[in-house]
Design an enzyme around this catalytic site. Structure first.
Site, PDB file in Angstrom:
ATOM      1  N   HIS A 222     128.080  -9.058  57.345  1.00  0.00           N
ATOM      2  CA  HIS A 222     126.712  -8.756  56.916  1.00  0.00           C
ATOM      3  C   HIS A 222     126.471  -7.259  56.724  1.00  0.00           C
ATOM      4  O   HIS A 222     125.432  -6.852  56.188  1.00  0.00           O
ATOM      5  CB  HIS A 222     125.713  -9.308  57.944  1.00  0.00           C
ATOM      6  CG  HIS A 222     124.476  -9.877  57.316  1.00  0.00           C
ATOM      7  ND1 HIS A 222     124.013  -9.487  56.067  1.00  0.00           N
ATOM      8  CD2 HIS A 222     123.595 -10.823  57.744  1.00  0.00           C
ATOM      9  CE1 HIS A 222     122.919 -10.154  55.773  1.00  0.00           C
ATOM     10  NE2 HIS A 222     122.635 -10.967  56.769  1.00  0.00           N
TER      11      HIS A 222
ATOM     12  N   ASP B 184     125.382  -9.228  51.359  1.00  0.00           N
ATOM     13  CA  ASP B 184     124.035  -9.774  51.531  1.00  0.00           C
ATOM     14  C   ASP B 184     124.063 -11.293  51.458  1.00  0.00           C
ATOM     15  O   ASP B 184     124.934 -11.890  50.808  1.00  0.00           O
ATOM     16  CB  ASP B 184     123.097  -9.235  50.457  1.00  0.00           C
ATOM     17  CG  ASP B 184     122.851  -7.741  50.615  1.00  0.00           C
ATOM     18  OD1 ASP B 184     122.936  -7.252  51.757  1.00  0.00           O
ATOM     19  OD2 ASP B 184     122.592  -7.078  49.595  1.00  0.00           O
TER      20      ASP B 184
END
Length: 418
Positions: free
Chosen positions: A390, A394
Site C-alpha cells: 500500500h 493504491d
C-alpha cells in the site's frame, strides 16, 4: 603434523555469511578429497561443500543453525590418510590381526573387567564410536562429545544414544510437568529460518492490503480440458505436450494485465526510495518443498506460450523439490503467484515476496450456483486473493489490475488477441 584450515569460500554475489544447515562429518572422521562435508545455505539455496584434501577432521566451526562469515575458518584437518577415530584403540591393548586368533594365556582365565571410566584412551579431536553409531548420532542430532560411552574404553554404543534420547525427552517433559506430553524441540534452521526471517521482514516493513475477487472459470476449464484431450499424443516437432493446469492461463492473464498496469511488475527499494518497474515479467512461482516454501522464477514469462510455460514451471518446481535448483533460478522475480491447488480454500491473505509490490493468490475451483442472465446455473468458480504494497499501490489500481486478470480468465480467447 601440520594442520590444514578450510575457509568458507564465496557462495554467492553480495553474500557476507552463510548458515550451516548440516554437517556430513564429525570431529575424528577420516574424509577423502571431494567428499561432501557440509551443507550451507546462502539466500534460499542450499550448497554442498567438499573436502579439499584427504585427512582427519579435527575441528568444526559451530553447529547446524550457526552462521559463518565468508572467509572465516570452517573446518580443520590433519592431512594424510589415517585410521578413523572409531578404529583407534588404547595403546596398551593389542589390536587383533584379521583372520588370526587373538593371543590368550595357555590356561583360560576370565578377563579382568575394565570400567568405562578407568583410563580411557586419548583420541585426539574425537570420541570413540563405530561409524554406524556416528551416523545414527548425526541423524538424531546428538553431539557425541556430550555422550558418556559405556563400551570398552569409553566407546559410545547404540545404547548410549538411546539413553541420551531418553534423557532429552525426559528433560522436555519435566518442563511442563506433564508426563504424557512428549515435546520435541526443533531448532529453526536452514530454509525454515530463512522463510521465517523473510516473512517477518515483509510483514514488518510492508503495509499489506488484500483484494479478493471471484472468477468464473467455466469456459476456461472447458477449453483446458479440450486442449488436454490430445496432449498425450504427439506434439509434432516439439514432441509430446504437457498437460495444462490453470497456472499457464493465469500466467498469460497476468502478463496481459501488466501491460496496462506496469506499476504491478516492480520491485520497491524502500531504503533508496525508488520503485524499479520492469519491462519483462519475471514470475515467481511459489512451490512447497520438503524443506519449506521456495519461489523459482519463470523468466520473461511473456515469451512463453501455454505449453512452454507449463513445461518450464514443471522443471523449476521439480528442481526446487529435489534441491537441485540454482541461485539464478531463485532470484530476480518481479511479481509472484502462490497457489495451494485443490487445497487452496476459498480465500487467503498471501504475504508479498519482498521487494516485489504484488502477489496473486489462487484459491481452489469449486462448483457453485450462479445467476447467469437471470437463471441460476452451476458454474466453476475460483477466488483470486491478491496482496499489494500500500506504500506504492493504491486500492483502485489494484482492483483494476485484478479485474483485468478476471476478464482474460473468464474470456480465454482474449489471451490470444490481446
Amino acid at each position: 603434523m601440520s594442520e590444514y584450515t578450510m575457509k568458507l569460500h564465496d557462495v554467492g554475489e553480495g553474500v557476507a555469511e552463510a548458515e550451516i544447515v548440516e554437517w556430513r562429518v564429525a570431529v575424528g572422521d577420516l574424509v577423502t578429497e571431494d567428499d561432501v562435508i557440509a551443507e550451507v545455505m546462502s539466500d534460499k539455496a542450499t550448497i554442498e561443500l567438499y573436502a579439499p584434501l584427504t585427512g582427519t577432521v579435527t575441528w568444526l566451526a559451530g553447529e547446524a543453525g550457526d552462521t559463518v562469515a565468508i572467509g572465516a575458518d570452517l573446518v580443520r584437518f590433519t592431512p594424510g590418510p589415517g585410521p578413523d577415530a572409531s578404529d583407534i584403540v588404547a595403546p596398551d591393548i593389542a589390536a587383533p590381526v584379521p583372520d588370526e586368533p587373538v593371543p590368550v594365556a595357555p590356561v583360560p582365565v576370565a578377563p579382568v573387567p575394565v570400567a568405562p571410566v578407568s583410563v580411557p584412551p586419548v583420541v585426539e579431536g574425537g570420541t570413540l564410536a563405530a561409524p554406524a553409531v556416528r551416523l545414527r548420532a548425526r541423524q538424531l542430532g546428538i553431539e557425541l562429545a556430550g555422550v558418556s560411552g559405556s563400551g570398552p574404553h569409553g566407546r559410545v554404543v547404540h545404547a548410549d544414544l538411546d539413553a541420551a534420547m531418553t534423557a532429552r525427552t525426559g528433560a522436555a517433559v519435566s518442563i511442563c510437568n506433564d508426563e504424557n506430553d512428549g515435546i520435541e524441540a526443533i531448532k529453526v534452521i536452514g530454509l525454515r529460518r530463512n522463510i521465517a526471517e523473510r516473512m517477518q521482514a515483509a510483514k514488518r516493513r510492508i503495509p499489506h492490503f488484500t483484494y479478493v475477487e471471484e472468477v468464473d472459470m467455466t469456459e476456461l476449464e472447458r477449453l483446458r480440458r479440450h486442449l488436454n484431450t490430445g496432449s498425450s499424443g504427439s506434439g509434432g516437432a516439439s514432441g509430446t505436450r504437457p498437460k495444462l493446469t490453470v497456472l499457464p492461463f493465469l500466467i498469460r492473464a497476468i502478463v496481459i494485465a501488466v501491460g496496462d498496469h506496469p506499476e504491478m511488475n516492480a520491485r520497491f527499494d524502500d531504503e533508496a526510495g525508488f520503485v524499479n518497474r520492469h519491462r519483462e515479467v519475471h514470475l515467481g512461482i511459489a512451490v512447497q518443498t520438503p524443506r519449506g516454501l521456495m519461489v523459482p522464477v519463470l523468466r520473461s514469462a511473456g515469451h512463453h506460450d501455454l505449453w512452454s510455460a507449463a513445461t518450464e514451471v514443471a522443471r523449476l518446481s521439480e528442481a526446487a523439490r529435489t534441491n537441485t535448483i540454482t541461485l539464478p533460478e531463485l532470484n530476480g522475480s518481479t511479481i509472484t503467484i502462490t497457489s495451494l491447488g485443490a487445497l487452496g480454500g476459498i480465500v487467503s491473505t498471501p504475504v508479498i515476496n519482498a521487494p516485489e509490490v504484488a502477489i496473486i493468490g489462487v484459491n481452489k475451483i469449486s462448483t457453485r450456483p450462479v445467476y447467469v442472465d437471470g437463471v441460476l446455473v452451476p458454474r466453476e468458480m475460483m477466488n483470486l486473493s491478491s496482496s499489494f504494497d500500500h506504500r506504492v499501490i493504491d486500492g483502485s489500481d489494484a482492483a483494476a489490475f485484478v479485474q483485468q486478470i478476471k476478464v482474460v480468465l473468464e474470456t480465454p480467447a482474449l489471451a490470444w488477441v490481446s
